[in-house]
Design a protein around this motif. Sequence first.
Motif, PDB file in Angstrom:
ATOM      1  N   ASN A 213      11.795  37.053  32.922  1.00  0.00           N
ATOM      2  CA  ASN A 213      11.703  36.018  31.902  1.00  0.00           C
ATOM      3  C   ASN A 213      12.209  34.531  32.057  1.00  0.00           C
ATOM      4  O   ASN A 213      11.665  33.642  31.207  1.00  0.00           O
ATOM      5  N   ILE A 214      13.084  34.550  32.935  1.00  0.00           N
ATOM      6  CA  ILE A 214      13.546  33.047  33.276  1.00  0.00           C
ATOM      7  C   ILE A 214      12.699  32.362  34.157  1.00  0.00           C
ATOM      8  O   ILE A 214      12.939  31.074  34.189  1.00  0.00           O
ATOM      9  N   VAL A 215      11.672  33.200  34.680  1.00  0.00           N
ATOM     10  CA  VAL A 215      10.797  32.364  35.662  1.00  0.00           C
ATOM     11  C   VAL A 215       9.959  31.418  35.006  1.00  0.00           C
ATOM     12  O   VAL A 215       9.410  31.874  33.827  1.00  0.00           O
ATOM     13  N   TRP A 219       4.883  29.512  37.144  1.00  0.00           N
ATOM     14  CA  TRP A 219       5.307  30.478  38.499  1.00  0.00           C
ATOM     15  C   TRP A 219       5.062  31.917  38.094  1.00  0.00           C
ATOM     16  O   TRP A 219       5.205  32.618  39.069  1.00  0.00           O
ATOM     17  N   ARG A 220       4.865  32.192  36.875  1.00  0.00           N
ATOM     18  CA  ARG A 220       4.847  33.719  36.638  1.00  0.00           C
ATOM     19  C   ARG A 220       3.579  34.266  37.412  1.00  0.00           C
ATOM     20  O   ARG A 220       3.858  35.634  37.602  1.00  0.00           O
ATOM     21  N   PHE A 221       2.462  33.750  37.282  1.00  0.00           N
ATOM     22  CA  PHE A 221       1.343  34.407  38.030  1.00  0.00           C
ATOM     23  C   PHE A 221       1.882  34.708  39.457  1.00  0.00           C
ATOM     24  O   PHE A 221       1.398  35.853  39.913  1.00  0.00           O
ATOM     25  N   LEU A 222       2.225  33.712  40.042  1.00  0.00           N
ATOM     26  CA  LEU A 222       2.506  33.658  41.436  1.00  0.00           C
ATOM     27  C   LEU A 222       3.567  34.818  41.690  1.00  0.00           C
ATOM     28  O   LEU A 222       3.491  35.588  42.661  1.00  0.00           O
ATOM     29  N   SER A 224       4.185  37.409  40.061  1.00  0.00           N
ATOM     30  CA  SER A 224       3.662  38.687  39.817  1.00  0.00           C
ATOM     31  C   SER A 224       2.980  39.177  41.025  1.00  0.00           C
ATOM     32  O   SER A 224       2.675  40.668  40.899  1.00  0.00           O
ATOM     33  N   LEU A 225       2.545  38.645  41.958  1.00  0.00           N
ATOM     34  CA  LEU A 225       2.199  39.221  43.207  1.00  0.00           C
ATOM     35  C   LEU A 225       2.976  40.118  43.906  1.00  0.00           C
ATOM     36  O   LEU A 225       2.630  40.848  44.704  1.00  0.00           O
ATOM     37  N   ASN A 226       4.281  39.992  43.523  1.00  0.00           N
ATOM     38  CA  ASN A 226       5.390  40.792  43.997  1.00  0.00           C
ATOM     39  C   ASN A 226       5.107  42.247  43.173  1.00  0.00           C
ATOM     40  O   ASN A 226       5.320  42.314  41.965  1.00  0.00           O
ATOM     41  N   PRO A 227       4.775  43.247  43.862  1.00  0.00           N
ATOM     42  CA  PRO A 227       4.420  44.312  43.120  1.00  0.00           C
ATOM     43  C   PRO A 227       5.477  45.001  42.450  1.00  0.00           C
ATOM     44  O   PRO A 227       5.315  45.970  41.376  1.00  0.00           O
ATOM     45  N   MET A 228       6.759  44.921  42.991  1.00  0.00           N
ATOM     46  CA  MET A 228       7.930  45.456  42.243  1.00  0.00           C
ATOM     47  C   MET A 228       8.387  44.682  41.016  1.00  0.00           C
ATOM     48  O   MET A 228       9.062  44.979  40.163  1.00  0.00           O
ATOM     49  N   VAL A 229       7.811  43.247  40.813  1.00  0.00           N
ATOM     50  CA  VAL A 229       7.829  42.682  39.441  1.00  0.00           C
ATOM     51  C   VAL A 229       7.557  43.370  38.403  1.00  0.00           C
ATOM     52  O   VAL A 229       8.081  43.725  37.229  1.00  0.00           O
TER      53      VAL A 229
END
Length: 280
Positions: A213-215, A219-222, A224-229
Amino acid sequence: MNSQNTASKPELVLEAGRAERQYWQDLWRYRELLYFLAWRDILVRYKQTFIGIAWALIRPFLTMVVFTIVFGKLAKLPSEGVPYPILVFAAMLPWQFFANSLSECSNSLIGNANLISKVYFPRLIVPISAVFVSFVDFMISGMILLGLMAWYDFVPNWRILTLPLFMSIAFAASIGVGLWLAALNVEYRDFRFIVPFIVQFGLYVSPVGFSSNIVPEQWRFLYSLNPMVGVIDGFRWAILGGESKIYWMGFAISLGIVILLLLSGIWYFRKTERTFADII
């Protein structure tokens, strides 16, 4: 009498093209081999050893302590209304499971080279069994989380019932990436040096030591491309309850990436599987 017993048993006939026509049926037929491989590796790791079990507890615990000091005490990042150690360890569980699965899967085919080169069976069984071994580490590490909850007198709410859903997503992510690495490691042995870098780099770009949540919103969309997020946010949402929130758009993106990795991992593994016995 013996001839009658022999005749009554189902026979597995090896014939040209069988692997293509009946692969998924054979995967189910050989399920006992999956149990055997997983149980064998578990025994090797834990039988008559103390450090094996202790390491499964010490490593995530020490990582949690470091992250709590750096991000919680020094940086004073928000903890979503829960003790910072619990915030960190709720993320350490899925991350350690994912990281261990990648390490185990990447070497699984090489470690079973003698079996693969001599006996027919669906090779998917080997990396999948490695993921189940990592799940045992996950269960052992879970005792630390239970201990932290007892220490801080923290009781989860009804969301904890959704944890199996997020665990299944973690399984899918682990198997998907693990299949890619297992197949690539057979063809290109240099990948055994790349996997530790992927794991180490992934630890710092995933929201393990801090809340996602501090992101910044842009930048949250980008991110979230990390699947572990999505997996980590799901674990925290289920375990922490209260102020913990999920960025549902980002979760959907992470889930889509996980599904893509799983399907493409199966496709690439099946594409290269027929050459494993020759290369190994």
